[in-house]
Design a protein around this motif. Structure first.
Motif, PDB file in Angstrom:
ATOM      1  N   TRP A   1      29.950   1.839 -45.458  1.00 57.03           N
ATOM      2  CA  TRP A   1      31.074   2.148 -45.981  1.00 57.03           C
ATOM      3  C   TRP A   1      30.718   3.749 -45.992  1.00 57.03           C
ATOM      4  O   TRP A   1      30.766   4.494 -46.795  1.00 57.03           O
ATOM      5  CB  TRP A   1      31.891   2.068 -47.470  1.00 57.03           C
ATOM      6  N   ASN A   2      29.693   4.068 -44.899  1.00 57.24           N
ATOM      7  CA  ASN A   2      29.072   5.449 -45.106  1.00 57.24           C
ATOM      8  C   ASN A   2      29.634   5.891 -43.576  1.00 57.24           C
ATOM      9  O   ASN A   2      29.392   5.147 -42.789  1.00 57.24           O
ATOM     10  CB  ASN A   2      27.026   5.364 -44.857  1.00 57.24           C
ATOM     11  N   THR A   3      29.101   7.010 -43.586  1.00 53.04           N
ATOM     12  CA  THR A   3      30.184   7.872 -42.482  1.00 53.04           C
ATOM     13  C   THR A   3      29.373   8.899 -41.381  1.00 53.04           C
ATOM     14  O   THR A   3      29.138   9.092 -42.337  1.00 53.04           O
ATOM     15  CB  THR A   3      31.585   8.563 -42.643  1.00 53.04           C
ATOM     16  N   MET A   4      29.289   8.527 -40.524  1.00 52.06           N
ATOM     17  CA  MET A   4      28.310   9.851 -39.375  1.00 52.06           C
ATOM     18  C   MET A   4      29.441  10.515 -38.972  1.00 52.06           C
ATOM     19  O   MET A   4      29.578   9.500 -37.843  1.00 52.06           O
ATOM     20  CB  MET A   4      27.122   9.148 -39.012  1.00 52.06           C
ATOM     21  N   LEU A   5      28.787  11.832 -38.717  1.00 47.96           N
ATOM     22  CA  LEU A   5      30.107  12.360 -38.238  1.00 47.96           C
ATOM     23  C   LEU A   5      29.862  14.584 -37.836  1.00 47.96           C
ATOM     24  O   LEU A   5      28.967  14.189 -38.701  1.00 47.96           O
ATOM     25  CB  LEU A   5      31.379  12.925 -39.260  1.00 47.96           C
ATOM     26  N   GLN A   6      30.195  14.313 -36.241  1.00 45.96           N
ATOM     27  CA  GLN A   6      29.764  15.237 -35.800  1.00 45.96           C
ATOM     28  C   GLN A   6      28.395  15.485 -35.965  1.00 45.96           C
ATOM     29  O   GLN A   6      27.646  16.570 -36.174  1.00 45.96           O
ATOM     30  CB  GLN A   6      30.843  16.312 -36.571  1.00 45.96           C
ATOM     31  N   ASN A   7      27.476  14.811 -36.130  1.00 43.21           N
ATOM     32  CA  ASN A   7      25.681  15.092 -36.488  1.00 43.21           C
ATOM     33  C   ASN A   7      25.345  15.096 -34.854  1.00 43.21           C
ATOM     34  O   ASN A   7      26.217  14.565 -33.527  1.00 43.21           O
ATOM     35  CB  ASN A   7      25.507  13.978 -37.062  1.00 43.21           C
ATOM     36  N   ASN A   8      24.483  16.148 -34.647  1.00 45.24           N
ATOM     37  CA  ASN A   8      23.812  16.277 -33.168  1.00 45.24           C
ATOM     38  C   ASN A   8      22.216  15.699 -33.635  1.00 45.24           C
ATOM     39  O   ASN A   8      21.791  16.051 -34.309  1.00 45.24           O
ATOM     40  CB  ASN A   8      24.105  18.404 -33.192  1.00 45.24           C
ATOM     41  N   ILE A   9      21.859  14.647 -32.678  1.00 37.88           N
ATOM     42  CA  ILE A   9      20.584  13.637 -33.203  1.00 37.88           C
ATOM     43  C   ILE A   9      20.352  13.936 -31.595  1.00 37.88           C
ATOM     44  O   ILE A   9      20.675  13.720 -30.292  1.00 37.88           O
ATOM     45  CB  ILE A   9      20.948  12.850 -33.039  1.00 37.88           C
ATOM     46  N   THR A  10      19.047  14.615 -31.398  1.00 37.41           N
ATOM     47  CA  THR A  10      18.272  14.300 -30.278  1.00 37.41           C
ATOM     48  C   THR A  10      16.790  13.621 -30.465  1.00 37.41           C
ATOM     49  O   THR A  10      16.261  14.278 -31.470  1.00 37.41           O
ATOM     50  CB  THR A  10      18.173  15.687 -29.675  1.00 37.41           C
ATOM     51  N   ASN A  11      15.557  12.943 -29.529  1.00 36.72           N
ATOM     52  CA  ASN A  11      14.700  12.567 -29.457  1.00 36.72           C
ATOM     53  C   ASN A  11      14.180  11.973 -30.763  1.00 36.72           C
ATOM     54  O   ASN A  11      13.301  12.300 -30.959  1.00 36.72           O
ATOM     55  CB  ASN A  11      13.643  14.501 -28.979  1.00 36.72           C
ATOM     56  N   PHE A  12      14.478  10.679 -30.782  1.00 37.62           N
ATOM     57  CA  PHE A  12      14.705   9.926 -31.947  1.00 37.62           C
ATOM     58  C   PHE A  12      14.684   8.635 -30.466  1.00 37.62           C
ATOM     59  O   PHE A  12      15.014   8.477 -30.293  1.00 37.62           O
ATOM     60  CB  PHE A  12      15.437   9.750 -32.897  1.00 37.62           C
ATOM     61  N   TYR A  13      13.953   7.516 -31.380  1.00 35.74           N
ATOM     62  CA  TYR A  13      13.732   6.057 -31.223  1.00 35.74           C
ATOM     63  C   TYR A  13      15.415   5.229 -31.006  1.00 35.74           C
ATOM     64  O   TYR A  13      15.609   5.242 -30.155  1.00 35.74           O
ATOM     65  CB  TYR A  13      13.176   5.427 -31.756  1.00 35.74           C
ATOM     66  N   ASN A  14      15.924   5.795 -32.144  1.00 36.14           N
ATOM     67  CA  ASN A  14      17.053   5.014 -32.153  1.00 36.14           C
ATOM     68  C   ASN A  14      18.307   6.557 -33.134  1.00 36.14           C
ATOM     69  O   ASN A  14      17.418   7.502 -34.113  1.00 36.14           O
ATOM     70  CB  ASN A  14      17.245   4.371 -33.191  1.00 36.14           C
ATOM     71  N   GLY A  15      19.336   6.895 -31.632  1.00 32.76           N
ATOM     72  CA  GLY A  15      19.655   8.390 -32.536  1.00 32.76           C
ATOM     73  C   GLY A  15      20.724   8.224 -33.737  1.00 32.76           C
ATOM     74  O   GLY A  15      19.855   8.304 -35.183  1.00 32.76           O
ATOM     75  N   ILE A  16      21.015   6.643 -33.953  1.00 33.21           N
ATOM     76  CA  ILE A  16      22.315   6.593 -34.920  1.00 33.21           C
ATOM     77  C   ILE A  16      21.742   4.726 -34.922  1.00 33.21           C
ATOM     78  O   ILE A  16      22.026   4.217 -34.206  1.00 33.21           O
ATOM     79  CB  ILE A  16      23.597   6.642 -34.914  1.00 33.21           C
ATOM     80  N   SER A  17      21.093   4.204 -36.524  1.00 34.16           N
ATOM     81  CA  SER A  17      20.771   2.679 -35.652  1.00 34.16           C
ATOM     82  C   SER A  17      21.793   2.448 -37.734  1.00 34.16           C
ATOM     83  O   SER A  17      21.687   2.766 -38.692  1.00 34.16           O
ATOM     84  CB  SER A  17      19.804   2.717 -36.746  1.00 34.16           C
ATOM     85  N   PHE A  18      23.026   0.768 -37.645  1.00 33.31           N
ATOM     86  CA  PHE A  18      23.211   0.616 -38.576  1.00 33.31           C
ATOM     87  C   PHE A  18      21.266  -1.026 -38.536  1.00 33.31           C
ATOM     88  O   PHE A  18      21.932  -1.626 -37.894  1.00 33.31           O
ATOM     89  CB  PHE A  18      24.520   0.323 -38.099  1.00 33.31           C
ATOM     90  N   GLU A  19      21.243  -1.736 -39.776  1.00 37.84           N
ATOM     91  CA  GLU A  19      20.811  -1.876 -40.136  1.00 37.84           C
ATOM     92  C   GLU A  19      20.794  -2.774 -41.219  1.00 37.84           C
ATOM     93  O   GLU A  19      20.543  -2.036 -41.785  1.00 37.84           O
ATOM     94  CB  GLU A  19      19.502  -1.821 -39.312  1.00 37.84           C
ATOM     95  N   ALA A  20      20.965  -3.861 -41.486  1.00 40.43           N
ATOM     96  CA  ALA A  20      20.384  -5.000 -43.322  1.00 40.43           C
ATOM     97  C   ALA A  20      20.564  -5.826 -42.545  1.00 40.43           C
ATOM     98  O   ALA A  20      21.433  -6.154 -42.244  1.00 40.43           O
ATOM     99  CB  ALA A  20      21.763  -4.145 -43.564  1.00 40.43           C
ATOM    100  N   ILE A  21      20.035  -6.327 -43.306  1.00 44.40           N
ATOM    101  CA  ILE A  21      19.277  -8.144 -42.825  1.00 44.40           C
ATOM    102  C   ILE A  21      19.581  -8.460 -44.631  1.00 44.40           C
ATOM    103  O   ILE A  21      18.651  -8.697 -45.661  1.00 44.40           O
ATOM    104  CB  ILE A  21      18.705  -8.378 -42.171  1.00 44.40           C
TER     105      ILE A  21
END
Length: 715
Positions: free
Chosen positions: A219-239
């Motif tokens: 239940w988290n929100t990523m909105l209108q971010n500017n992301i550059t030069n990472f391995y993952n721009g945005i990562s959703f991950e949970a185990i």
């Protein structure tokens, strides 16, 4: 260290002071921590540089009470030890503000740590700080409802994040700039829900290091971010411990991601929404779903990926309304039961690869399938769909889109303000966001004022998939506007013209005064009254003037003015005159709303209280046969407090004053003689001007009364 004390004064027998707030000034050579130790809750601490020259305060600080700690100038806080945060906010300091500092020196820790234990002391604000040469930027532990805004974080090589959140919920991370480090990423949310990460800029140092934003809870929100030069721009991950997905209901909306290895990655999660993002230049995949289910990928623009723009290795994924262009491969599906429709596949070297044949590439008419730029079929019946299927590569030759679109799918993904919006600000920029990148067309765009029927002049700017219309002047209040985008006003990535669009909105009402204190025509207004005017929206100072006029003299009274949100406060620089009508004149443009729209003129008036005077006295004037132990009480026409002048009780036979004590309760002054009065003697009570005042400080008028005591009765 200096303090400025603001007092609220209340009187009963004597003047009593109670502190409501304290401003503390810290100058070079003073200790910030000592000042925090001396301050009380809700105090403001202003830390100064050296007369405009940058200054560094040595030593970490702990904020363990609610204070507003603000820098005035170029002020640096350098951590005492590399192992400790430079600034730590503890649970008892919840609700504090930290603003405007340069924070450094915590090379083995975070520059700022909020260790709040879910404290309920109000919103904690971390605003406009510059953090550098720390292991990490800001560390939130058990911190709920904070605002982290407008900070710049440049952190050293190591295992620190720009912002790290652990067991922290309902925080707003807004408009921060974060530069990458050697291994870890920009923002990590390890556990916590309902956080909003909006309008942040995250810049990594290499596309093989870290994640711009890493989310490991729901239940988290990523909105209108500017992301550059990472391995993952945005990562959703949970185990979960059993290996099953346990991250649910996350959203990545309207972000711009470039030059990463993977743009958006979803692992061990479900019910994720990926919508309205622009992802370009990724070395591998724009969107990678290695293990997930029930994820929706809609209205994104995915371009120039080095491998598959969409790499789906999961089941039950919906792929809708995306534009996928100029990639090595548009789509790869190694999963089951996916729905893929109304997407534009444009000029990819390989449009799609599908391993299994149980995914669906079209919906019943009139929705249909997808647009494929290399489709060679025809539409003989002109129904908008190809007469033959589009077949793509895969392990099964039967994989096909049976209703391929003959034209690219157009969708207006977002209009701001939304259609039928009301109370739109007068400096509104109109934004229209499409599901594909656009370029100028040959037809026209209109913004029509429906009251006048005239078209407003706008500046037109295209940025990626967004059309921006900026009016060249303020819009008119309380007016319905039409936005008309004619067919072909812009073109899509395949060169096809956009469809027409009509949207409308209504602007805010004119800026006006909602309430007045004192109200218009109010009477018995206190002489120290602050005049407040509350408007129908937030305001700022304008270019015209405000007047406070004494109608008896015709002269303008001096006052200071202040603005807070919607409220304008006028504070007279001296007491007002008694029994006087005052006029407040607010000239057009004296204040404006935040868009710059001026207020209309406003006139209001009020009448002040009459002079402070004695209403009754006991014993009454000229009373006789008064008891020898009589207490004299004077009742005034409003509440009073002790003044600076004197009161006399005089024996008229001897001409000498009689000693007494005084007490005040509300509007009553009591004089208690310390001796028994003489018989058959006339006494005078003399109340000099200023012996008492009202609570505003207005003095009483001089007052004289007399009484005669009883005669001695002989038996």
């Amino acid at each position: 260290m200096y303090k400025k004390l603001l007092l609220g004064l209340f009187f009963c027998l004597a003047i009593l002071g109670t502190a409501s707030a304290t401003d503390w000034d810290v100058y070079p050579g003073d200790s910030i921590q000592d000042t925090i130790d001396s301050a009380s809750a809700n105090d403001k601490i202003i830390v100064h540089d050296s007369g405009g020259v940058p200054y560094t305060y040595q030593g970490s600080i702990n904020i363990y009470k609610k204070v507003n700690l603000t820098s005035s100038g170029n002020v640096t806080i350098n951590a005492t030890s590399t192992l400790n945060p430079a600034v730590k906010v503890l649970s008892s300091g919840g609700g504090s503000t930290l603003q405007g500092f340069r924070i450094t020196g915590a090379t083995n820790n975070y520059g700022i740590e909020l260790d709040l234990y879910h404290a309920a002391g109000g919103t904690t604000y971390i605003l406009n700080n510059f953090l550098f040469n720390n292991k990490g930027g800001i560390n939130l532990i058990d911190a709920d409802g904070t605002v982290i805004m407008d900070n710049t974080i440049s952190y050293r090589s190591g295992d620190g994040y720009g912002i790290r959140m652990t067991n922290s919920s309902s925080n707003k991370i807004y408009a921060n700039t974060i530069y990458g480090n050697d291994t870890d990423g920009g923002i990590l949310l390890q556990s916590g829900q309902n956080n909003l990460l909006e309008n942040n800029q995250l810049v990594g140092i290499s596309s093989d290091r870290g994640s711009g934003i890493s989310i490991q809870d729901q239940w988290n929100t990523m909105l209108q971010n500017n992301i550059t030069n990472f391995y993952n721009g945005i990562s959703f991950e949970a185990i979960a411990s059993d290996g099953n997905p346990n991250l649910i209901d996350g959203s990545a909306l309207n972000n711009y991601i470039s030059n990463c290895n993977f743009g958006i990655r979803v692992t061990d999660a479900f019910n994720i929404i990926i919508m309205g993002n622009r992802v370009t230049g990724c070395e591998n995949n724009a969107i990678y779903i290695p293990w997930s289910t029930n994820t929706t990928i809609a209205y994104n623009i995915l371009t120039y990926s080095g491998s598959s723009a969409l790499n789906i290795q999961s089941d039950n994924i919906t792929i809708l309304g995306n534009t996928i262009a100029n990639n090595q491969r548009g789509l790869a599906i190694d999963g089951h039961n996916c729905n893929v429709y109304n997407n534009n596949f444009l000029y990819n070297l390989d449009q799609a690869l599908v391993v299994y044949n149980d995914s669906n590439f079209n919906q019943p008419q009139p929705t249909g399938g997808n647009y494929w730029s290399n489709y060679l079929g025809v539409d003989a019946n002109n129904d908008g769909f190809g007469d033959t299927p589009y077949t793509f590569t895969g392990d099964y030759a039967t994989d096909s889109d049976y209703l391929p679109l003959m034209k690219p799918f157009w969708l207006v993904y977002r209009v701001e303000p939304i259609n039928q919006a009301t109370n739109v600000v007068l400096n509104q920029i109109i934004q229209i966001t499409y599901n594909q990148e656009i370029s100028p067309g040959t037809n026209w765009i209109e913004l029509v004022n429906t009251k006048t029927g005239k078209t407003e002049t706008v500046n037109i700017k295209i940025s990626g998939n967004t059309l921006n219309l900026t009016p060249t002047k303020l819009l008119s209040p309380s007016t319905l506007y039409l936005v008309l985008i004619h067919t072909g006003a812009v073109n899509g990535q395949a060169g096809t013209p956009c469809p027409s669009l009509v949207s409308k909105f209504t602007t805010v009402a004119p800026l006006s005064v909602s309430t007045l204190d004192p109200a218009n025509n109010a009477v018995n207004v206190a002489l120290n009254k602050k005049i407040t005017l509350t408007f129908n929206r937030e305001i700022k100072a304008g270019s015209m003037w405000i007047e406070l006029i004494n109608t008896k003299t015709g002269k303008t009274e001096g006052f200071t003015s202040s603005i807070s949100g919607k409220v304008l406060t006028l504070t007279p620089t001296k007491l007002l005159a008694t029994s006087t009508i005052y006029q407040v004149l607010l000239h057009t443009g004296a204040v404006t709303d935040l868009a710059g729209s001026p207020t209309a003129s406003k006139v209001t008036k009020f009448t002040t209280v009459p002079p402070l005077a004695v209403s009754t006295i006991d014993p009454a004037n000229n009373a006789v046969r008064v008891a020898l132990n009589k207490k004299i009480t004077l009742t005034f026409n409003r509440s009073i407090k002790a003044g600076s002048m004197w009161i006399e009780l005089i024996n008229t036979k001897t001409g000498k004053p009689v000693a007494f004590t005084t007490s005040i309760y509300r509007n009553t002054l009591t004089l208690t003689p310390t001796i028994t009065l003489n018989t058959a003697t006339t006494y005078q009570v003399l109340l000099h001007t200023g012996a008492v005042t009202d609570l505003a400080g207005s003095p009483n008028q001089a007052y004289v009364s007399k009484f005669t005591t009883m005669s001695l009765i002989l038996l």
